[in-house]
Design an enzyme around this catalytic site. Structure first.
Site, PDB file in Angstrom:
ATOM      1  N   SER A 224      87.916  43.420  16.547  1.00  0.00           N
ATOM      2  CA  SER A 224      87.747  41.967  16.561  1.00  0.00           C
ATOM      3  C   SER A 224      87.399  41.504  15.157  1.00  0.00           C
ATOM      4  CB  SER A 224      86.624  41.552  17.528  1.00  0.00           C
ATOM      5  OG  SER A 224      86.357  40.167  17.413  1.00  0.00           O
TER       6      SER A 224
ATOM      7  N   GLY B 121      95.706  44.814  33.150  1.00  0.00           N
ATOM      8  CA  GLY B 121      96.038  44.117  34.374  1.00  0.00           C
ATOM      9  C   GLY B 121      96.121  42.607  34.253  1.00  0.00           C
ATOM     10  N   ARG B 122      95.491  42.055  33.241  1.00  0.00           N
ATOM     11  CA  ARG B 122      95.477  40.601  33.105  1.00  0.00           C
ATOM     12  C   ARG B 122      95.171  40.225  31.661  1.00  0.00           C
ATOM     13  NH1 ARG B 122      89.988  39.630  36.718  1.00  0.00           N
ATOM     14  NH2 ARG B 122      88.669  41.102  35.603  1.00  0.00           N
TER      15      ARG B 122
ATOM     16  N   ASP C 244      88.663  54.116  35.043  1.00  0.00           N
ATOM     17  CA  ASP C 244      87.389  53.802  34.411  1.00  0.00           C
ATOM     18  C   ASP C 244      87.410  54.474  33.047  1.00  0.00           C
ATOM     19  OD1 ASP C 244      84.795  53.641  33.475  1.00  0.00           O
ATOM     20  OD2 ASP C 244      83.858  54.530  35.243  1.00  0.00           O
ATOM     21  N   VAL C 245      87.547  53.682  31.991  1.00  0.00           N
ATOM     22  CA  VAL C 245      87.736  54.261  30.659  1.00  0.00           C
ATOM     23  C   VAL C 245      86.513  55.020  30.167  1.00  0.00           C
ATOM     24  CG1 VAL C 245      89.489  52.574  29.975  1.00  0.00           C
ATOM     25  CG2 VAL C 245      87.059  52.116  29.484  1.00  0.00           C
TER      26      VAL C 245
ATOM     27  N   TYR D 287      78.348  43.035  21.315  1.00  0.00           N
ATOM     28  CA  TYR D 287      79.807  42.976  21.230  1.00  0.00           C
ATOM     29  C   TYR D 287      80.264  43.153  19.790  1.00  0.00           C
ATOM     30  CZ  TYR D 287      84.579  41.213  21.590  1.00  0.00           C
ATOM     31  OH  TYR D 287      85.940  41.093  21.526  1.00  0.00           O
TER      32      TYR D 287
ATOM     33  N   LYS E 114      82.604  46.296  18.311  1.00  0.00           N
ATOM     34  CA  LYS E 114      83.904  46.146  17.676  1.00  0.00           C
ATOM     35  C   LYS E 114      83.909  46.680  16.244  1.00  0.00           C
ATOM     36  CE  LYS E 114      86.206  44.594  21.125  1.00  0.00           C
ATOM     37  NZ  LYS E 114      87.288  45.401  21.717  1.00  0.00           N
TER      38      LYS E 114
END
Length: 260
Positions: free
Chosen positions: A152, A24-25, A72-73, A165, A169
């Site tokens: 990442s 969405g963004r 919602d994944v 995080y 990844k």
């Protein structure tokens, strides 16, 4: 499956359906626009209804094919419903949705709460797993598919202040290899892209100031800031028929900081 079957040509872009999670963004929206420009029917799968609906509406106004699905994944039923609404088969899945900016701040690994750890793992790792499970039956049936995960570069370099995080990844890169092993015989490739530090609002908010973003730019072989559009080429290539003999790989896109 024979070599000729695994190399079967894919349909043209205007006959393909692409799902971009977190589309969405931000960076996800860049992927959405790029696939729409190719002529694909793009599903913007996101929790941010206002952003997703606005993007889809703007794209349709220019003659592109885009629709928003509130997804919602981490919820299998939510993902399955979105795929059913899109016709039941997704040709290309881009697992982009992740918690990054919402981390809020950096903190030592032993200060991260259990709830924070679990929330990041749920979205960043379970999310790609749930979405990949949901699209696989259709891909197997047609003998062709592309799953592109977003890892990442910090999965390989480590990162100070957001161990959850970084770990998530690294798990995405591992999941990529595992799925590639299982799905190759079905004509489905699974790869990931690993961005470096993108110069956007999320990176600047998480790093509190401009120092890290500017230092990253100076340390690259291509010494400039990285923008979301820098990732589009790698994603489109991995989604294309031209990448049919590449699977289980993680392509680092960082301007030449990490060279593996």
């Amino acid at each position: 499956m024979s070599a000729s079957q695994s190399a079967a040509p894919a349909r043209p872009w205007d006959q393909r359906t692409v799902m971009v999670t977190g589309g969405g963004r931000g960076i996800g929206a860049c992927y959405v626009r790029a696939f729409c420009e190719l002529g694909a029917d793009v599903v913007i799968a996101d929790m941010a209804r206002e952003d997703g609906e606005t993007l889809a509406s703007d794209l349709r106004a220019t003659g592109r094919r885009a629709r928003f699905a509130e997804v919602d994944v981490t919820n299998a039923a939510s993902v399955t419903a979105a795929i059913a609404a899109a016709g039941g088969t997704i040709d290309v899945l881009v697992n982009n949705a992740a918690i990054y900016m919402a981390l809020g701040r950096k903190q030592a690994f032993d200060q991260i709460s259990n709830d924070e750890w679990d929330r990041v793992m749920a979205v960043n790792v379970r999310g790609p797993w749930e979405c990949s499970k949901a699209v696989t039956p259709g891909m197997r049936k047609q003998g062709w598919g592309r799953i592109i995960n977003v890892a990442s570069a910090v999965a390989f370099t480590g990162g100070d202040g957001f161990a959850h995080y970084v770990a998530s990844k690294a798990a995405v890169a591992g999941l990529t290899r595992a799925l590639a092993r299982e799905l190759g015989k079905s004509g489905v490739t699974v790869n990931s892209v690993a961005p470096g530090l993108v110069d956007n609002d999320a990176s600047r908010a998480l790093n509190d100031n401009d120092y890290m973003v500017d230092r990253a730019a100076a340390g690259r072989a291509i010494p400039r800031g990285m923008v979301p559009e820098d990732l589009v080429g790698a994603v489109l290539f991995l989604a294309s028929p031209e990448s049919s003999f590449i699977t289980g790989q993680t392509i680092v896109v960082d301007g030449g900081t990490l060279m593996r």
